[in-house]
Enzyme design. Structure first.
Site, mmCIF file in Angstrom:
data_model
loop_
_atom_site.group_PDB
_atom_site.id
_atom_site.type_symbol
_atom_site.label_atom_id
_atom_site.label_comp_id
_atom_site.label_asym_id
_atom_site.label_seq_id
_atom_site.Cartn_x
_atom_site.Cartn_y
_atom_site.Cartn_z
ATOM 1 N N CYS D 33 -6.331 -4.322 -7.014
ATOM 2 C CA CYS D 33 -5.169 -3.445 -6.917
ATOM 3 C C CYS D 33 -4.874 -3.139 -5.463
ATOM 4 O O CYS D 33 -3.864 -2.495 -5.154
ATOM 5 C CB CYS D 33 -5.410 -2.131 -7.636
ATOM 6 S SG CYS D 33 -5.955 -2.322 -9.311
ATOM 7 N N CYS D 103 -0.799 5.482 -7.788
ATOM 8 C CA CYS D 103 -1.599 4.298 -7.530
ATOM 9 C C CYS D 103 -2.472 4.457 -6.297
ATOM 10 O O CYS D 103 -3.578 3.946 -6.244
ATOM 11 C CB CYS D 103 -0.656 3.111 -7.385
ATOM 12 S SG CYS D 103 -1.453 1.557 -7.645
#
Ligand SMILES: Cc1ncc(COP(=O)(O)O)c(C=O)c1O
Ligand SMILES: Cc1ncc(COP(=O)(O)O)c(C=O)c1O
Lengths: 125, 413, 413, 125
Positions: D33, D103
């Site tokens: 990620c 995020c």
């Protein structure tokens, strides 16, 4: 988009008007199309075009080609004058935009019609 | 060449020097693209958002609902194709009118080829659409009504607020093509109840190649330009930062000057119309006399043809040293063999459509300019009428009948 | 602020001062629209046709085959949607590759939703498409192959001439997206055997918001923007005269300087790649080493993330007073949660895609600039690696495996 | 797009590194990620966070929030520290861009994990 010659004939048309007591008259075009040309001619004893004038409703090309066709026709015999083509008129003006070649270059047709008109009244003996 | 008088401002306007100045910054050191993250790009982003706010303010919109495009043609194509595609499930019928701009009519024609039905409502002799006709035309499967706000050729302003009330009630989207009205008269998306609205920068002193589409929040529309994530993924392509900033500046200036300028131009417009009517025989004012864009005059002049008027005016002569630029609905400049479909939609015979002259004003035109231009127009018309084999003063020959018959000059030639 | 070093020229370039100067004329007294007849407009028309010739000359095309648009995004959308719609009768299959620009991929995705089949060919670890794969993928019902010429992210130049030979033989149209190559390397539509080709002005020192689509004579394509008769009725909208003139000027300048500039930049590019490889551990060059745009360098730096590299470089510090602007394939700037699909298409694990840096050069960048920027890059990378909980010099941990697994950080958060 | 505070914490991160012989370690995120954070804490006898450090792989927001969370946590009791929310971190930084809110703002999760780790090794008597 127009050549200098077109603009000159448009701005300073030659032989504009109507010949008095014309020997032949030719009208072509249609107001709905935006183009009407009326050519009047005076024919002398040798069957030469002694005088020729135009009146034109229409665009720049219509007026300039009308003016040019009278210039080209003047002094010519009827036979010679009948041969003046659209292309000859356009060439004499240094060219016309393609879309004007046909629709607004009816002047030679008008001249032919005037000659036909003269002929119909003066049948060959 | 003496100073030209430009009276074709409905075609395009001169970019305002302040607009050019605002754009300049983004063509120099600040050329960075707004999609990027670094300081550079984020300044461009701020400039774009400020421009969006100015555009939104000019049309009474939420700035989130303004999307930048390359001009009204793109906005119109996007609105019509994008909405019909998004709503194809609901139905395949849209409504417009016969006096629309080509950037509306051609997308409509395109949809017809793809199986859509398009109702082209008639306009009256002043160019007005009757809202009751819109009401009647809306069907179960109608997904869009697209209506010009101010007509580019005859200046007539459509009763969009009334039409908007109907579309809103019936739950049909209304798209307004406001390319000619924005920046010239008050335009308010809420007052018009419109769901989409197109505008183009160069029509009100902004740059060419940039425009916007207003899309009310919630309106369903498919993108026309797919690609990068710009404009919230609805309109891809690297932002034309200078152009957008210019559009923003033009919007800001327009808003500031709108009332006074609309007032000044309406007065000048009416002065011109009056003077033409007093000085010329056998002419017809095209478009509505009062429900009319402040900068539009359109007259048909019997017995002569528009291109030759336009051409004569544009070439200086001894008497008329200043070239004057106007436009016409004559077939000779339309690129087709037909005269303006808008003038024909008013019921004008083709002759009068060929003989039309459009004068469209800008903030730069003065009364002195107008007087000069009109004197030229009178002289030119007189001269051309003297050459015309069909014109007879007062005969109204051209105005009578023959409408409906087409021109077959190509076949004849 | 000390003079910034702009190394993001694949995103956009600075408009050349000569281009701006050429545009200026058409933003002042000569603002008239080319569609009109009067002298004014016909000057604009001539300027546009001169610009068209310059663009045509740059790509070896007949000037009649060049159509102006608002940029490569529009050109790409037009090419893909316009050709598929025109040829829908023939078949509903098109071919592209996995490493395309979004302005290709998104229109393709849009077509898929409408029932078209799209083959996305793989690329090798250098980003190259195998022409044999194109050959194999072409079917009876294939109507278009669309291939990028120079990849905007990794710089790889596709073997378009070989692909073009195949498509030509099989009678399938080839569209080349040459947004990154035109003006930077020789592009010749005949040598590439392409039928359509897109380009964008601002990618080679021209203005933003203007581009072109080359359409070989005879190619069947439906317009994307319907409306007025501009561009031979194929692309409506008032011409963006200043923009088009600017694109013409940029094309003229590009053609003049192409060989020398491509040479100079390739040398600088290789110098940069060398220096990075000598000075940094655990990096990967992305894209083909030699079949590469002269202005593109792309490296992945293990153990750190691209946005933070880019951000650090762009903010001046005591040691690095000059901001340096680059870009990255990290998800953090893509606007999605995924890193660059192009880097993933090379087979890179997501970690390395996140850690990529793209340096794209322009005619303004010098070796001194490059040295300064690289010193900054080395320092910044060192600092960020010292903060990284995962980086261990020489461990190649990131490069190993785990590719294929998606990121579910949103779910995790 | 980032506030000045974010840029300050990004450029001059506080408490970067690893606590020696940490009492608790929390790692969150995933290199795929693009975000990994490792928080290490030293807890004193009063269950206060005596020292806290971070190491972070990630974007500007990831680094700045990591730095900020260590600032906020230092000196707090474990109970107080556990209550530090993503929003509190973002607020202390003058806000984060919306797409970064989740995020790249995992730092408080990392801290919680470090506290959990401490707790699992020091069960309540
Ligand atoms: C009413 C109207 N709609 C749309 C357009 C299209 O605008 P553009 O040519 O800037 O795309 C124009 C002008 O050309 C217009 O007058
Ligand atoms: C390869 C490629 N294609 C297309 C485009 C789209 O160009 P534009 O943004 O100018 O429309 C770009 C740049 O954004 C590009 O790099």
């Amino acid at each position: 988009m127009y050549t200098e010659q077109v603009m000159d004939h448009f701005q300073n048309p030659r032989n504009m008007g109507e010949v008095e007591n014309p020997d032949g008259v030719g009208e072509v075009g249609n107001p709905q199309c935006g183009d009407v040309m009326r050519i009047t001619i005076k024919v002398n004893a040798d069957e030469r075009i002694e005088d020729v004038k135009f009146k034109t409703l229409g665009c720049g090309a219509a007026i300039a080609t009308s003016s040019m066709v009278t210039e080209l026709a003047k002094g010519k015999t009827l036979e010679e004058a009948q041969e003046i083509s659209k292309k000859a008129v356009a060439d004499a003006l240094g060219g016309l935009p393609p879309q004007k070649m046909h629709c607004s270059n009816l002047a030679s047709d008008g001249l032919k019609k005037a000659i036909d008109d003269y002929r119909s009244k003066h049948p060959v003996k | 060449m003496d100073k030209a008088i430009f009276l074709d401002n409905a075609a395009t306007t001169r970019t305002d020097p302040e607009v050019l100045e605002a754009m300049g910054e983004w063509q120099g050191d600040n050329f960075g693209s707004p999609a990027t993250l670094y300081a550079f790009g984020s300044q461009a982003k701020q400039a774009i958002e400020a421009a969006r706010q100015h555009v939104a303010d000019l049309i009474g919109a939420d700035q989130k609902d303004v999307y930048f495009t390359s001009g009204a043609t793109e906005s119109n194509n996007w609105a019509i194709k994008g909405v019909t595609e998004a709503l194809a499930e609901k139905g395949k019928h849209i409504i417009t009118n016969q006096a629309e701009h080509h950037s509306i009519l051609m997308p409509c024609g395109y949809l017809q080829k793809k199986g859509w039905e398009v109702t082209y409502l008639p306009v009256d002799s002043d160019g007005l659409v009757d809202p009751a006709d819109v009401d009647k035309a809306i069907r179960e499967d109608t997904v869009l009504v697209t209506m010009v706000h101010g007509n580019h050729e005859i200046g007539t302003i459509q009763p969009l607020a009334e039409i908007g009330a109907i579309t809103r009630e019936k739950g049909v989207y209304l798209h307004a093509n406001a390319a000619q009205s924005v920046g010239h008269i008050p335009v308010d998306v809420a007052a018009l109840s419109c769901d989409l609205l197109s505008l183009s920068g160069h029509k009100f002193y902004g740059p060419k190649g940039v425009g916007a589409l207003y899309i009310k929040r919630g309106v369903r529309i498919v993108p026309l330009l797919h690609g990068g994530g710009q404009e919230k993924k609805r309109r891809a392509g690297t932002h034309n930062v200078p152009g957008i900033v210019g559009l923003g500046k033009a919007s800001e200036l327009a808003r500031k000057n709108l009332a006074s300028e609309a007032n000044r131009l309406s007065t000048l417009r009416d002065y011109i119309i009056d003077k033409i009517e007093k000085n010329m025989d056998d002419i017809r004012l095209n478009g509505h006399r009062t429900r009319r864009l402040p900068n539009n005059v359109n007259v048909s002049i019997e017995g002569i043809e528009g291109e030759s008027i336009m051409l004569s005016l544009s070439y200086p002569t001894a008497e008329n040293a200043r070239p004057v630029f106007v436009s016409t609905g004559s077939a000779c400049v339309s690129g087709t063999l037909e005269p303006s479909h808008i003038l024909l939609a008013l019921g004008l015979p083709a002759e009068l459509a060929h003989g039309s002259v459009r004068i469209s004003l800008s903030r730069h035109n003065t009364r002195e300019d107008a007087d000069y231009a009109l004197d030229s127009l009178f002289a030119v018309s007189e001269r051309l009428r003297s050459m015309s084999p069909v014109y007879k003063r007062g005969s109204k020959q051209c105005a009578s009948g023959s409408s409906g018959e087409g021109c077959d000059c190509e076949a004849a030639s």
